[in-house]
Design an enzyme around this catalytic site. Structure first.
Site, PDB file in Angstrom:
ATOM      1  N   ASP A  35      11.317 -12.935  62.423  1.00 44.01           N
ATOM      2  CA  ASP A  35      12.388 -13.481  63.259  1.00 44.01           C
ATOM      3  C   ASP A  35      12.219 -14.974  63.538  1.00 44.01           C
ATOM      4  OD1 ASP A  35      13.370 -11.003  63.303  1.00 44.01           O
ATOM      5  OD2 ASP A  35      13.094 -10.636  65.461  1.00 44.01           O
ATOM      6  N   GLU A 117      37.991  10.032  51.895  1.00 41.62           N
ATOM      7  CA  GLU A 117      37.207   9.120  52.738  1.00 41.62           C
ATOM      8  C   GLU A 117      37.242   9.596  54.176  1.00 41.62           C
ATOM      9  OE1 GLU A 117      39.224   5.378  52.340  1.00 41.62           O
ATOM     10  OE2 GLU A 117      38.569   5.095  50.264  1.00 41.62           O
ATOM     11  N   LYS A 119      38.175   9.364  57.927  1.00 44.21           N
ATOM     12  CA  LYS A 119      39.182   8.592  58.659  1.00 44.21           C
ATOM     13  C   LYS A 119      38.465   7.947  59.840  1.00 44.21           C
ATOM     14  CE  LYS A 119      43.871   8.750  60.470  1.00 44.21           C
ATOM     15  NZ  LYS A 119      43.632   7.780  61.494  1.00 44.21           N
ATOM     16  N   ASP A 121      37.665   6.147  63.103  1.00 45.36           N
ATOM     17  CA  ASP A 121      38.418   6.097  64.355  1.00 45.36           C
ATOM     18  C   ASP A 121      38.131   4.781  65.062  1.00 45.36           C
ATOM     19  OD1 ASP A 121      40.028   6.812  66.403  1.00 45.36           O
ATOM     20  OD2 ASP A 121      38.661   8.272  67.279  1.00 45.36           O
ATOM     21  N   TYR A 226      34.450  -1.842  58.410  1.00 41.11           N
ATOM     22  CA  TYR A 226      34.435  -1.117  57.141  1.00 41.11           C
ATOM     23  C   TYR A 226      35.746  -1.385  56.415  1.00 41.11           C
ATOM     24  CZ  TYR A 226      30.388   1.680  58.478  1.00 41.11           C
ATOM     25  OH  TYR A 226      29.132   2.088  58.819  1.00 41.11           O
ATOM     26  N   LYS A 317      43.503  15.615  59.934  1.00 40.53           N
ATOM     27  CA  LYS A 317      42.890  15.423  61.257  1.00 40.53           C
ATOM     28  C   LYS A 317      42.014  16.612  61.615  1.00 40.53           C
ATOM     29  CE  LYS A 317      44.959  11.628  62.907  1.00 40.53           C
ATOM     30  NZ  LYS A 317      45.668  11.617  64.149  1.00 40.53           N
ATOM     31  N   CYS A 411      23.089  25.530 101.443  1.00 38.87           N
ATOM     32  CA  CYS A 411      23.144  24.207 100.827  1.00 38.87           C
ATOM     33  C   CYS A 411      21.820  23.888 100.155  1.00 38.87           C
ATOM     34  CB  CYS A 411      23.442  23.161 101.911  1.00 38.87           C
ATOM     35  SG  CYS A 411      23.277  21.477 101.299  1.00 38.87           S
ATOM     36  N   CYS A 414      20.103  20.940 102.352  1.00 43.65           N
ATOM     37  CA  CYS A 414      19.671  21.046 103.749  1.00 43.65           C
ATOM     38  C   CYS A 414      19.547  22.482 104.222  1.00 43.65           C
ATOM     39  CB  CYS A 414      20.621  20.264 104.654  1.00 43.65           C
ATOM     40  SG  CYS A 414      22.229  21.061 104.817  1.00 43.65           S
ATOM     41  N   CYS A 429      29.132  22.345 102.357  1.00 43.55           N
ATOM     42  CA  CYS A 429      28.037  22.363 103.313  1.00 43.55           C
ATOM     43  C   CYS A 429      28.606  21.772 104.600  1.00 43.55           C
ATOM     44  CB  CYS A 429      26.883  21.517 102.802  1.00 43.55           C
ATOM     45  SG  CYS A 429      25.719  21.090 104.115  1.00 43.55           S
ATOM     46  N   CYS A 435      23.027  16.570 106.663  1.00 47.18           N
ATOM     47  CA  CYS A 435      22.644  16.949 105.297  1.00 47.18           C
ATOM     48  C   CYS A 435      22.339  15.671 104.520  1.00 47.18           C
ATOM     49  CB  CYS A 435      23.791  17.707 104.618  1.00 47.18           C
ATOM     50  SG  CYS A 435      23.536  17.963 102.849  1.00 47.18           S
TER      51      CYS A 435
END
Ligand code: IVH
Length: 676
Positions: A35, A117, A119, A121, A226, A317, A411, A414, A429, A435
């Site tokens: 790098d 190919e 499709k 999206d 692409y 699809k 609960c 609590c 609760c 709580c």
């Protein structure tokens, strides 16, 4: 370097070398040089370009670095229209597609070769090259005219700025810009950590990104291009089929989806379509089907077009993707109002391009419908942009043996006995602020942007403050000291001071926001504002009966009862008193002309303002007494328009409504504030 020939040669070499390294890195993940070495060569090129600006080349990697932001997007006219594809949803429709082709050709070859190919999206895009150099690119738009987004396309590393073997003349390449999914998830995590909203789905995020006016916002986002078809091909480029064209795209330096293949006859097409479908969940970009194209260009030419789509191609699809995984656990999470919601913990699984490990099961009805047991195999579906959903349990033999997941009776936070609230289809609760789970969310809500807007007090800090016992109710926030805050884990002196300042400022947000911050059920942003405007102060509101409340426009019996019920409880009255004695304002902020300078005026906001968020602009206007409406009519006094303003701006123009930009709005606010 002595002569400009030497310079030219060196610059050419640097551009070629850097582009090669870049391509290998982005297409094959290969780093040919360290790098630091890349950076050194890049800086050398930058320096030469600064010294000899006329020698800067169009295909220099420095051209990818965003230039100045644009004022707006220009139209981008497609020299050859960008068409759409007919859709199919079953293999029977594929057979019918071929029958129609045969009928049209009056027979045709014995076996028709198709290219199949994925499709992709993403966002359809056209790139224009002159003599092999990238000159412009734009979105599809309505197929005839899109938007010019050249400045952003330049930042995408997989778009070659110069083609490897440059054909002379004008060329347009079409394809899709899409996010790489792992990169998308990482970007979203980073956004969340920095307090930005997560993008909902990769496609919309790509569309939003490409329409940015400032290319610096786009630089570094994990987008790829692409190539899949051509608009214009220059004379001399001779290709006989879709497959040959794709091979040419690769040789020029474009990415072409590697799953594409040629299939001879419909049976092979069906299996190619299925093969692509099977790989869908393991791909690192989104696809939503397969595109089937007659491979031969001469057959394509014979077939031609119907209205807006070619007879020689079809988009098959796929239904929303569904995968199986194991239900490892069901947690019950307690929200701000005490509602207890079941959450499925899943063995992590990829579906529709994202990894899912949790999903909400909504409520008791849903839990019963699903008939879930821990350890069950379950089906998870992700349809487009919605959050993954647990669709059903696979009812195998083991399922029958297991015991059902049931709502707890107490609960989970609590231990209080849960009570059912049939009106809201919820189980709650009843312990409210006692709580810890409810308290954490109450504090987070109180401090949130639309309420007291205490910067820095998000979910994590709310949890922490409640967890260590420093905050037992909202008023405790205003009792926090520097020492207490500095004693918290991961809290330095500077952040503690900043937080105290933010808490200080929040005391004077005004009645409407303090009212909303209390978290009274049914009292959201607009109700809080209506009540605040009508009653003016907390004392007046406290004295009001349910009937008096329903006299306020937009307040019905349910809201009125909720407010009266809340204010009747001694503990709530005590908390409001405490907040008031700690300096929290339950009355309008500012006096006289300041708060009412724009009263009676109606504003509509549209587009993106350069510095203010939509909520901020709205609040400023409302604080000055103005009404902010969602649609333009003859009654509208002003439309405040920002970048990418749409139809509302057109309506304003045709109705003759005054149009302001952000600066104009701020000037109006300043004038409304100054006395006299
Ligand atoms: S070829 C005549 N190939 O799907 C149209 N399109 O409804 C020729 N798309 O917006 C297009 N993947 O951008 C082609 N492999 C692929 C594609 C593809 C996605 C998009 C295309 C267009 C839409 C067509």
């Amino acid at each position: 370097m002595s002569t400009s020939d030497d310079v030219l040669e060196r610059m050419e070499w640097l551009v070629a070398a850097l582009n090669r390294y870049g391509r290998l890195y982005h297409e094959q993940n290969v780093s040919e040089i360290p790098d630091q070495e890349y950076d050194r060569l890049y800086r050398e090129l930058e320096t030469l370009e600064q010294t000899y600006p006329t020698l800067r080349r169009e295909d220099s990697p420095t051209m990818r670095v965003g230039g100045a932001p644009l004022e707006g997007l220009e139209p981008f006219v497609h020299e050859v229209p960008m068409l759409s594809l007919q859709n199919a949803f079953s293999s029977q429709e594929l057979e019918e597609f071929e029958e129609k082709i045969r009928r049209y050709l009056g027979g045709g070859p014995e076996v028709i070769a198709y290219r199949v190919e994925p499709k992709l999206d993403g966002l359809a895009m056209e790139l224009v090259y002159e003599d092999g150099v990238f000159v412009a690119g734009g979105t599809r738009g309505d197929g005839l005219t899109g938007e010019n987004v050249t400045h952003n396309l330049r930042t995408i590393a997989t778009i070659p700025l110069r083609l490897r073997t440059a054909p002379a003349g004008r060329l347009s390449v079409r394809g899709e810009v899409l996010f790489d999914l792992p990169g998308f998830e990482k970007m979203n995590d980073r956004r969340e950590a920095e307090g930005d909203k997560r993008f909902e789905n990769p496609r919309n995020a790509a569309a939003g990104t490409m329409r940015q006016l400032d290319p610096k916002m786009v630089q570094g986002r994990p987008l790829r291009f692409y190539a899949h078809s051509a608009g214009l091909l220059p004379p001399g480029v001779e290709v006989a089929s879709q497959s040959e064209l794709s091979a040419l795209f690769s040789s020029w330096g474009f990415l072409v989806d590697p799953m594409s293949d040629v299939a001879s006859g419909m049976r092979a097409v069906v299996s190619a379509v299925e093969r692509i479908r099977a790989q869908r969940s393991s791909l690192d970009h989104e696809i939503d089907g397969a595109v089937v194209k007659v491979d031969s260009f001469s057959l394509q030419d014979q077939l031609g077009f119907v209205t807006r789509s070619p007879r020689w191609a079809l988009a098959y699809k796929y239904p929303p993707e569904r995968v199986r995984t194991v239900l490892e656990d069901v947690l019950f999470s307690v929200g701000r109002t005490g509602a207890v919601t079941p959450v499925a913990c899943l063995r992590p699984v990829r579906v529709g391009g994202v990894t899912v490990s949790r999903t909400t099961l909504h409520n008791e009805d849903e839990l019963q419908r699903l008939d879930l047991c821990i350890g069950d195999t379950v089906e998870v579906e992700r349809a487009g942009d919605v959050i993954p959903k647990l669709v059903q349990v696979v009812k195998d033999a083991a399922h029958a043996e297991r015991s059902r997941v049931r709502y707890p009776s107490a609960c989970p936070e609590c231990g209080a006995g849960l009570v059912s609230d049939p009106e809201a289809a919820a189980i709650r609760c009843p312990n409210e602020l006692e709580c810890p789970a409810q308290l954490r969310r109450v504090i987070q809500h109180f401090a949130s942007r639309l309420c007291m807007d205490i910067e820095g007090m998000g979910e994590r800090l709310s949890d922490q403050l409640v967890g260590v016992g420093l905050v037992r109710r909202p008023s405790d926030i205003y009792r926090l000291t520097l020492e207490q805050l500095m004693g918290l884990e991961r809290m330095g002196k500077q952040s503690a001071q900043n937080l105290l300042e933010a808490i200080e400022t929040s005391r004077s947000r005004g009645f409407d926001r303090a009212l909303m911050a209390l978290g009274i059920r049914q009292v959201g942003e607009s109700t809080a504002r209506d009540l605040a405007r009508h009653f003016g102060t907390m004392d007046a509101l406290r004295g009001a009966s349910a009937e008096e409340l329903t006299a306020v426009e937009g307040v019905g019996a349910i809201v009125a009862n909720s407010v009266v019920g809340f204010l009747a409880l001694e503990r709530n009255r005590a908390e409001i008193d405490a907040l008031q004695s700690l300096g929290v304002q339950f009355r309008p902020i500012g006096t006289g002309s300041r708060s009412g300078g724009l009263s009676g005026k109606t504003f509509v906001l549209t587009g993106t303002l350069p510095s203010l968020g939509r909520d901020d602009a709205k609040r400023l206007l409302q604080e000055a007494g103005a009404k902010v409406s969602g649609s333009v009519s003859k009654k509208t006094d002003y439309v405040v328009a920002g970048a990418e303003a749409g139809s509302k701006l057109d309506q304003a123009t045709s109705l003759g409504v005054s149009i302001l930009d952000e600066a104009g709005m701020l000037a109006l606010l300043a004038a409304a504030r100054s006395p006299g």
